[in-house]
Design a protein around this motif. Sequence first.
Motif, PDB file in Angstrom:
ATOM      1  N   PRO A 162     -83.643  53.109 -60.703  1.00 15.46           N
ATOM      2  CA  PRO A 162     -82.420  53.533 -61.397  1.00 15.46           C
ATOM      3  C   PRO A 162     -82.642  53.595 -62.904  1.00 15.46           C
ATOM      4  O   PRO A 162     -83.711  53.251 -63.401  1.00 15.46           O
ATOM      5  CB  PRO A 162     -81.414  52.435 -61.030  1.00 15.46           C
ATOM      6  N   LYS A 163     -81.624  54.047 -63.636  1.00 16.00           N
ATOM      7  CA  LYS A 163     -81.673  54.073 -65.095  1.00 16.00           C
ATOM      8  C   LYS A 163     -81.283  52.712 -65.661  1.00 16.00           C
ATOM      9  O   LYS A 163     -80.473  51.988 -65.070  1.00 16.00           O
ATOM     10  CB  LYS A 163     -80.705  55.119 -65.659  1.00 16.00           C
ATOM     11  N   LEU A 164     -81.851  52.394 -66.819  1.00 13.32           N
ATOM     12  CA  LEU A 164     -81.469  51.188 -67.548  1.00 13.32           C
ATOM     13  C   LEU A 164     -80.554  51.607 -68.696  1.00 13.32           C
ATOM     14  O   LEU A 164     -80.928  52.460 -69.505  1.00 13.32           O
ATOM     15  CB  LEU A 164     -82.696  50.464 -68.082  1.00 13.32           C
ATOM     16  N   ILE A 186     -76.197  45.142 -70.773  1.00 14.29           N
ATOM     17  CA  ILE A 186     -77.357  45.901 -70.336  1.00 14.29           C
ATOM     18  C   ILE A 186     -77.434  45.818 -68.820  1.00 14.29           C
ATOM     19  O   ILE A 186     -77.202  44.750 -68.246  1.00 14.29           O
ATOM     20  CB  ILE A 186     -78.644  45.358 -70.996  1.00 14.29           C
ATOM     21  N   ASP A 187     -77.698  46.949 -68.185  1.00 19.01           N
ATOM     22  CA  ASP A 187     -77.694  46.931 -66.727  1.00 19.01           C
ATOM     23  C   ASP A 187     -78.381  48.166 -66.168  1.00 19.01           C
ATOM     24  O   ASP A 187     -78.595  49.160 -66.877  1.00 19.01           O
ATOM     25  CB  ASP A 187     -76.256  46.880 -66.214  1.00 19.01           C
ATOM     26  N   TRP A 188     -78.695  48.094 -64.876  1.00 21.33           N
ATOM     27  CA  TRP A 188     -79.207  49.242 -64.145  1.00 21.33           C
ATOM     28  C   TRP A 188     -78.042  50.038 -63.571  1.00 21.33           C
ATOM     29  O   TRP A 188     -77.088  49.461 -63.042  1.00 21.33           O
ATOM     30  CB  TRP A 188     -80.092  48.778 -62.982  1.00 21.33           C
ATOM     31  N   ILE A 189     -78.106  51.372 -63.676  1.00 25.13           N
ATOM     32  CA  ILE A 189     -77.106  52.212 -63.027  1.00 25.13           C
ATOM     33  C   ILE A 189     -77.817  53.440 -62.445  1.00 25.13           C
ATOM     34  O   ILE A 189     -78.935  53.778 -62.832  1.00 25.13           O
ATOM     35  CB  ILE A 189     -75.999  52.682 -64.000  1.00 25.13           C
ATOM     36  N   GLY A 190     -77.141  54.112 -61.522  1.00 26.49           N
ATOM     37  CA  GLY A 190     -77.686  55.354 -60.988  1.00 26.49           C
ATOM     38  C   GLY A 190     -78.155  55.222 -59.548  1.00 26.49           C
ATOM     39  O   GLY A 190     -77.971  54.195 -58.888  1.00 26.49           O
ATOM     40  N   THR A 245     -73.388  54.933 -78.999  1.00 31.84           N
ATOM     41  CA  THR A 245     -72.912  53.619 -78.550  1.00 31.84           C
ATOM     42  C   THR A 245     -73.748  53.053 -77.412  1.00 31.84           C
ATOM     43  O   THR A 245     -73.436  51.981 -76.894  1.00 31.84           O
ATOM     44  CB  THR A 245     -71.445  53.713 -78.081  1.00 31.84           C
ATOM     45  N   ARG A 246     -74.805  53.759 -77.029  1.00 32.26           N
ATOM     46  CA  ARG A 246     -75.627  53.266 -75.926  1.00 32.26           C
ATOM     47  C   ARG A 246     -77.039  53.841 -76.009  1.00 32.26           C
ATOM     48  O   ARG A 246     -77.270  54.850 -76.679  1.00 32.26           O
ATOM     49  CB  ARG A 246     -75.002  53.633 -74.571  1.00 32.26           C
ATOM     50  N   VAL A 247     -77.965  53.198 -75.331  1.00 33.69           N
ATOM     51  CA  VAL A 247     -79.318  53.698 -75.120  1.00 33.69           C
ATOM     52  C   VAL A 247     -79.517  53.856 -73.616  1.00 33.69           C
ATOM     53  O   VAL A 247     -79.254  52.917 -72.850  1.00 33.69           O
ATOM     54  CB  VAL A 247     -80.390  52.753 -75.690  1.00 33.69           C
ATOM     55  N   GLU A 248     -79.923  55.039 -73.199  1.00 34.44           N
ATOM     56  CA  GLU A 248     -80.209  55.290 -71.782  1.00 34.44           C
ATOM     57  C   GLU A 248     -81.716  55.395 -71.597  1.00 34.44           C
ATOM     58  O   GLU A 248     -82.386  56.129 -72.312  1.00 34.44           O
ATOM     59  CB  GLU A 248     -79.534  56.579 -71.307  1.00 34.44           C
ATOM     60  N   VAL A 249     -82.225  54.651 -70.629  1.00 35.60           N
ATOM     61  CA  VAL A 249     -83.654  54.668 -70.334  1.00 35.60           C
ATOM     62  C   VAL A 249     -83.845  55.213 -68.919  1.00 35.60           C
ATOM     63  O   VAL A 249     -83.530  54.533 -67.934  1.00 35.60           O
ATOM     64  CB  VAL A 249     -84.281  53.268 -70.448  1.00 35.60           C
ATOM     65  N   TYR A 281     -76.471  52.022 -57.977  1.00 36.63           N
ATOM     66  CA  TYR A 281     -76.267  50.854 -58.834  1.00 36.63           C
ATOM     67  C   TYR A 281     -75.077  51.150 -59.746  1.00 36.63           C
ATOM     68  O   TYR A 281     -75.068  52.164 -60.459  1.00 36.63           O
ATOM     69  CB  TYR A 281     -77.508  50.578 -59.672  1.00 36.63           C
ATOM     70  N   VAL A 282     -74.089  50.278 -59.719  1.00 38.40           N
ATOM     71  CA  VAL A 282     -72.874  50.489 -60.519  1.00 38.40           C
ATOM     72  C   VAL A 282     -72.559  49.215 -61.286  1.00 38.40           C
ATOM     73  O   VAL A 282     -72.978  48.115 -60.920  1.00 38.40           O
ATOM     74  CB  VAL A 282     -71.666  50.887 -59.638  1.00 38.40           C
ATOM     75  N   THR A 283     -71.791  49.371 -62.361  1.00 42.86           N
ATOM     76  CA  THR A 283     -71.361  48.226 -63.157  1.00 42.86           C
ATOM     77  C   THR A 283     -69.977  48.495 -63.702  1.00 42.86           C
ATOM     78  O   THR A 283     -69.581  49.638 -63.917  1.00 42.86           O
ATOM     79  CB  THR A 283     -72.340  47.946 -64.320  1.00 42.86           C
ATOM     80  N   SER A 284     -69.221  47.440 -63.901  1.00 45.36           N
ATOM     81  CA  SER A 284     -67.902  47.544 -64.519  1.00 45.36           C
ATOM     82  C   SER A 284     -67.703  46.306 -65.365  1.00 45.36           C
ATOM     83  O   SER A 284     -68.376  45.295 -65.187  1.00 45.36           O
ATOM     84  CB  SER A 284     -66.797  47.644 -63.455  1.00 45.36           C
ATOM     85  N   SER A 285     -66.765  46.364 -66.299  1.00 42.08           N
ATOM     86  CA  SER A 285     -66.521  45.220 -67.165  1.00 42.08           C
ATOM     87  C   SER A 285     -65.043  44.869 -67.175  1.00 42.08           C
ATOM     88  O   SER A 285     -64.187  45.704 -66.903  1.00 42.08           O
ATOM     89  CB  SER A 285     -66.992  45.513 -68.597  1.00 42.08           C
TER      90      SER A 285
END
Length: 388
Positions: free
Chosen positions: A207-209, A218-222, A181-185, A239-243
């Motif tokens: 950070p990771k994409l 799509i976002d940066w986290i880590g 369900t996701r791609v981690e870069v 770097y954090v994200t929420s929806s």
Amino acid sequence: MIFNISHFQLEVSEGNDDIKIVLTKPSSFDGDADADADYKAPNFARRFLSLFRNVRPGSDLTNFQLPPQFNIPKSQLQFVGESAYLFGKDLLYQCNNAGSPLERFISVVAWSISTTRAPAFGVAPYNPVLGETHHVSRGSLNVLLEQVSYHPPVAALHATDDEENIEFIWCQHPVPKFHGTRVEVEVLGKRQLKLLNHGETYMMNSPKLIVKFLPPRIDWIGDVNICCQETGLEAELCYVTSSIFGCRGLHSVKGKIYQSSSMKTLYEVEGTLEQDINNGEETIIYDAKKVFSELKTPVVENLQRIWPTESAAVWNEVSNSILSKNWSKARDEKSSVEDNQRKLAKERNSKGETWVPKLFTVSYSKEDDWECSPIQERVPPAPIVVPI
């Protein structure tokens, strides 16, 4: 964040050759700029189902090739370069001219945050070919990039500003993996910013994409660490994200600036605000929406000085076809670029030759990953410029 696509095209005849250069508008936040109808990606749901039909969870996507319907008319090398030459007009000036080491460090933190910008969901830049270059100037800042490896993909960046006496060097090695369900870069490689007037070098990572399909975003986290050995200052950022209800994520950066020797926290960082924990005052150090609203599309100033390896020249036929939505031609032109790269690699292998970067020396170790050092001390002015 979305890509509003506008394009600058220049054609000149030199003998029997027609040179065409396509430069596209940088990314911007929703509502910050008028939408441009020149380019809109086809229906994502149909593209997505056809794309991942044969991709298994855990797959390494390093060598995976996207069809042109998933591409924006821009190379990944250009996208990396934009992080270096498209920023708020005063960010680098503040890094160099702040009055104290702590004030300079805070400015470097703001500048570092400004370099992490995610592309639009559902589209991606082209994978740069080996030896591809990108050379752009913005005022006295000159930026030069080279794709120094194709398998794995590694880009090197060198930038110098003669007026501010600033230099920065990046080595970027993205490692994408598919997880259902996701791609981690994971973005490997060192980044360093040198304030030569002050004898200060700032080291930082990326950070990771993360690309999530459900909900789509799509976002940066880590975690990101920024340190300056000369001043003993260090920053830890997360770097954090929420929806909310599956909508576009809410993004923030949280962390702290502290003295390495005592581990004493000097400032806390949250979102676009830097807060002094001693008296509770808050100061804006980076206003992303304001910065993105001021970004301008690069233009060609001297076509005759553009190298054949320049990203906008390598991919110009593909970009023209994407902008005109001629998907059949875009696919053929993209295949032509990739087939030519495979042909050159096969010829080198048959002769026992090893490709060597022209602008950087590179090394690799399991401990430090890839390291890139520029061959020239200063970057010369470029034939492509960003209007100020």
